[in-house]
Design a protein around this motif. Structure first.
Motif, PDB file in Angstrom:
ATOM      1  N   MET A 114      38.128  13.898  30.851  1.00 32.92           N
ATOM      2  CA  MET A 114      38.568  15.385  31.159  1.00 32.92           C
ATOM      3  C   MET A 114      37.534  16.387  30.568  1.00 32.92           C
ATOM      4  O   MET A 114      37.125  16.120  29.523  1.00 32.92           O
ATOM      5  CB  MET A 114      40.136  15.455  30.526  1.00 32.92           C
ATOM      6  CG  MET A 114      39.940  15.254  29.106  1.00 32.92           C
ATOM      7  SD  MET A 114      41.800  15.370  28.262  1.00 32.92           S
ATOM      8  CE  MET A 114      41.527  14.892  26.580  1.00 32.92           C
ATOM      9  N   LYS A 115      37.652  17.279  31.277  1.00 31.19           N
ATOM     10  CA  LYS A 115      36.768  18.474  31.104  1.00 31.19           C
ATOM     11  C   LYS A 115      37.326  19.469  29.933  1.00 31.19           C
ATOM     12  O   LYS A 115      38.491  19.664  30.165  1.00 31.19           O
ATOM     13  CB  LYS A 115      36.141  19.311  32.133  1.00 31.19           C
ATOM     14  CG  LYS A 115      35.171  20.096  31.948  1.00 31.19           C
ATOM     15  CD  LYS A 115      34.530  20.909  33.154  1.00 31.19           C
ATOM     16  CE  LYS A 115      33.422  21.720  32.722  1.00 31.19           C
ATOM     17  NZ  LYS A 115      32.644  22.428  33.883  1.00 31.19           N
ATOM     18  N   VAL A 116      36.606  19.450  29.016  1.00 28.88           N
ATOM     19  CA  VAL A 116      37.185  20.604  27.760  1.00 28.88           C
ATOM     20  C   VAL A 116      36.602  21.732  27.626  1.00 28.88           C
ATOM     21  O   VAL A 116      35.107  21.928  27.716  1.00 28.88           O
ATOM     22  CB  VAL A 116      37.146  19.566  26.438  1.00 28.88           C
ATOM     23  CG1 VAL A 116      37.699  20.439  25.438  1.00 28.88           C
ATOM     24  CG2 VAL A 116      37.958  18.264  26.894  1.00 28.88           C
ATOM     25  N   SER A 117      37.164  22.714  27.341  1.00 28.62           N
ATOM     26  CA  SER A 117      36.564  24.112  26.874  1.00 28.62           C
ATOM     27  C   SER A 117      37.190  24.464  25.515  1.00 28.62           C
ATOM     28  O   SER A 117      38.591  24.286  25.276  1.00 28.62           O
ATOM     29  CB  SER A 117      37.063  25.222  27.873  1.00 28.62           C
ATOM     30  OG  SER A 117      36.507  25.252  29.264  1.00 28.62           O
ATOM     31  N   VAL A 118      36.382  25.239  24.956  1.00 22.88           N
ATOM     32  CA  VAL A 118      36.796  25.419  23.711  1.00 22.88           C
ATOM     33  C   VAL A 118      36.457  26.965  23.386  1.00 22.88           C
ATOM     34  O   VAL A 118      35.561  27.569  23.593  1.00 22.88           O
ATOM     35  CB  VAL A 118      35.645  24.974  22.362  1.00 22.88           C
ATOM     36  CG1 VAL A 118      36.204  25.429  21.024  1.00 22.88           C
ATOM     37  CG2 VAL A 118      36.061  23.289  22.377  1.00 22.88           C
ATOM     38  N   VAL A 119      37.518  27.718  23.168  1.00 27.42           N
ATOM     39  CA  VAL A 119      37.816  29.179  23.335  1.00 27.42           C
ATOM     40  C   VAL A 119      38.066  29.761  22.040  1.00 27.42           C
ATOM     41  O   VAL A 119      39.069  29.209  21.043  1.00 27.42           O
ATOM     42  CB  VAL A 119      38.827  29.654  24.135  1.00 27.42           C
ATOM     43  CG1 VAL A 119      39.136  31.222  24.012  1.00 27.42           C
ATOM     44  CG2 VAL A 119      38.490  29.196  25.510  1.00 27.42           C
ATOM     45  N   MET A 120      37.097  30.544  21.416  1.00 27.12           N
ATOM     46  CA  MET A 120      37.185  31.160  20.265  1.00 27.12           C
ATOM     47  C   MET A 120      37.209  32.749  20.224  1.00 27.12           C
ATOM     48  O   MET A 120      36.075  33.340  20.569  1.00 27.12           O
ATOM     49  CB  MET A 120      35.811  30.764  19.185  1.00 27.12           C
ATOM     50  CG  MET A 120      35.832  29.240  18.890  1.00 27.12           C
ATOM     51  SD  MET A 120      34.623  28.710  17.732  1.00 27.12           S
ATOM     52  CE  MET A 120      33.250  28.987  18.766  1.00 27.12           C
ATOM     53  N   PRO A 121      38.357  33.456  19.712  1.00 23.89           N
ATOM     54  CA  PRO A 121      38.232  34.738  19.636  1.00 23.89           C
ATOM     55  C   PRO A 121      37.371  35.344  18.384  1.00 23.89           C
ATOM     56  O   PRO A 121      37.460  34.553  17.458  1.00 23.89           O
ATOM     57  CB  PRO A 121      39.650  35.278  19.701  1.00 23.89           C
ATOM     58  CG  PRO A 121      40.368  33.958  18.967  1.00 23.89           C
ATOM     59  CD  PRO A 121      39.386  32.885  19.476  1.00 23.89           C
ATOM     60  N   ALA A 122      36.549  36.251  18.375  1.00 27.99           N
ATOM     61  CA  ALA A 122      35.709  36.663  17.303  1.00 27.99           C
ATOM     62  C   ALA A 122      35.481  38.164  17.289  1.00 27.99           C
ATOM     63  O   ALA A 122      35.458  38.703  18.501  1.00 27.99           O
ATOM     64  CB  ALA A 122      34.344  35.930  17.718  1.00 27.99           C
ATOM     65  N   ARG A 175      41.254  32.635  31.075  1.00 29.30           N
ATOM     66  CA  ARG A 175      40.439  32.819  32.527  1.00 29.30           C
ATOM     67  C   ARG A 175      39.465  32.332  32.772  1.00 29.30           C
ATOM     68  O   ARG A 175      39.077  32.024  33.912  1.00 29.30           O
ATOM     69  CB  ARG A 175      40.709  34.099  32.671  1.00 29.30           C
ATOM     70  CG  ARG A 175      42.241  35.015  32.736  1.00 29.30           C
ATOM     71  CD  ARG A 175      42.430  36.277  33.138  1.00 29.30           C
ATOM     72  NE  ARG A 175      43.714  36.946  32.823  1.00 29.30           N
ATOM     73  CZ  ARG A 175      44.048  37.901  31.972  1.00 29.30           C
ATOM     74  NH1 ARG A 175      43.302  38.147  30.960  1.00 29.30           N
ATOM     75  NH2 ARG A 175      45.471  38.043  31.772  1.00 29.30           N
ATOM     76  N   ALA A 176      38.363  32.510  31.496  1.00 27.73           N
ATOM     77  CA  ALA A 176      36.874  32.242  31.842  1.00 27.73           C
ATOM     78  C   ALA A 176      36.642  30.808  31.633  1.00 27.73           C
ATOM     79  O   ALA A 176      35.755  30.047  32.198  1.00 27.73           O
ATOM     80  CB  ALA A 176      36.139  32.858  30.833  1.00 27.73           C
ATOM     81  N   ALA A 177      37.646  29.894  31.214  1.00 25.41           N
ATOM     82  CA  ALA A 177      37.430  28.428  30.848  1.00 25.41           C
ATOM     83  C   ALA A 177      37.709  27.752  32.088  1.00 25.41           C
ATOM     84  O   ALA A 177      38.364  28.080  33.161  1.00 25.41           O
ATOM     85  CB  ALA A 177      38.590  27.984  29.817  1.00 25.41           C
ATOM     86  N   ALA A 178      36.547  26.447  32.123  1.00 27.87           N
ATOM     87  CA  ALA A 178      36.431  25.916  33.326  1.00 27.87           C
ATOM     88  C   ALA A 178      37.250  24.421  33.031  1.00 27.87           C
ATOM     89  O   ALA A 178      37.269  23.554  33.976  1.00 27.87           O
ATOM     90  CB  ALA A 178      35.116  25.684  33.883  1.00 27.87           C
ATOM     91  N   GLY A 179      37.363  24.350  31.700  1.00 26.15           N
ATOM     92  CA  GLY A 179      37.939  22.760  31.351  1.00 26.15           C
ATOM     93  C   GLY A 179      39.504  22.493  31.898  1.00 26.15           C
ATOM     94  O   GLY A 179      40.161  23.448  32.048  1.00 26.15           O
ATOM     95  N   GLU A 180      39.784  21.398  31.906  1.00 26.32           N
ATOM     96  CA  GLU A 180      41.235  21.205  32.148  1.00 26.32           C
ATOM     97  C   GLU A 180      42.100  21.124  30.945  1.00 26.32           C
ATOM     98  O   GLU A 180      43.370  21.344  31.048  1.00 26.32           O
ATOM     99  CB  GLU A 180      41.217  19.545  32.694  1.00 26.32           C
ATOM    100  CG  GLU A 180      40.492  19.103  33.968  1.00 26.32           C
ATOM    101  CD  GLU A 180      40.192  17.712  34.012  1.00 26.32           C
ATOM    102  OE1 GLU A 180      41.306  16.971  34.455  1.00 26.32           O
ATOM    103  OE2 GLU A 180      39.283  17.138  33.876  1.00 26.32           O
TER     104      GLU A 180
END
Length: 283
Positions: free
Chosen positions: A1-9, A72-77
């Motif tokens: 599975m494709k994974v996206s890591v999102v970090m608010p900063a 919204r910007a993440a492409a991962g599943e």
């Protein structure tokens, strides 16, 4: 599975490059997104230099707003949300993803004893967990942890519910429970953050009360309103019994308490119907 890591900063120049580099070293195929929430330092530039995709807000909109922009910007599943301040260990991502692979829709990194930022916040989070456990009927180990892995499609279903402030973990967890999705907890240890926290104790005292009501209204409002209604009815009956014996009459106070009891119950009933509409299936 494709994974996206999102970090608010927001103003995390001291740590963001270190965290991004560690993630990319451990998981080269993972998409790393840093959402720069109106920083006044070099957070965005350092994150980009370390290899992250940067989404920038022109001004600070709040932690929850940054989470929504990242989702919204993440492409991962699957999306992994974590902090950019060094509290969360990139090595723990693998364990969260393993639980997602077992069929869970949301896996929360549950902070263990000694991981809370202060005694006060630890007590507050303990209260949140007990309240959420009561409301959902499932054991909630960490309602407010910001380190979590989620099914991207399911998480986006609830973007309209998420606040722009710091209580997005509470809202999203309760939304997943309400929708009947599978939720799991994975024990983690959260380190002390580098730099100054953006949470303000006095302002967030009000947030404490709002979260209590939000927990109730997001899952089953009647479970929150019904006990208050029953308590008011019980007090009204006691007062009526006392005044009947002592004065031989039915007082205005008894009438007010009985009326209040009925009104609170009806408010809970109406809120229950509104909450059900919030989670109706989308065509």
């Amino acid at each position: 599975m494709k994974v996206s890591v999102v970090m608010p900063a927001k103003n995390e120049a001291a740590t963001v490059a270190i965290v991004v580099s560690a993630i990319r070293a451990l998981y080269p195929d993972v998409e790393v997104i840093v959402v720069d929430d109106g920083s006044t330092d070099r957070t965005a530039a350092l994150a980009s230099e370390a290899g992250a995709k940067v989404v920038s807000h022109p001004y600070s909109k709040g932690n929850g707003a940054a989470i929504k922009s990242g989702a919204r910007a993440a492409a991962g599943e699957v999306i992994v949300f974590m902090d950019a301040d060094g509290q969360h260990a990139p090595a723990d991502i693998e364990r969260l993803l393993a639980r997602i692979g077992e069929g869970y829709d949301l896996v929360v990194g549950a902070r263990q004893q000694g991981s809370q930022a202060s005694v006060g916040r630890g007590l507050a989070n303990g209260f949140y967990n007990r309240l959420a456990t009561y409301m959902t009927g499932h054991k909630v180990e960490d309602l407010t942890s910001g380190f979590r892995a989620v099914s991207a499609d399911k998480f986006r279903e609830f973007l309209y519910l998420l606040p722009n402030g710091f209580s997005y973990p509470t809202t999203s967890t309760m939304a997943f429970f309400r929708a009947g999705y599978s939720v799991a907890y994975e024990p983690i240890h959260a380190a002390s953050r580098v730099g100054k926290s953006h949470i303000k104790p006095l302002k967030d005292g009000v947030r404490f009360l709002l979260i209590i009501f939000k927990v109730g209204t997001l899952y089953s409002p009647l479970k929150l309103f019904a006990p208050v209604s029953v308590l008011a009815f019980f007090i009204a009956t006691l007062w009526y019994g006392y005044t009947l014996v002592m004065e031989g009459r039915f007082t205005n106070m008894s009438a007010l308490l009985y009326t209040g009891s009925v009104m609170v119950f009806l408010m809970g009933l109406i809120s229950e119907q509104i909450t059900a509409l919030m989670y109706k299936d989308k065509a």
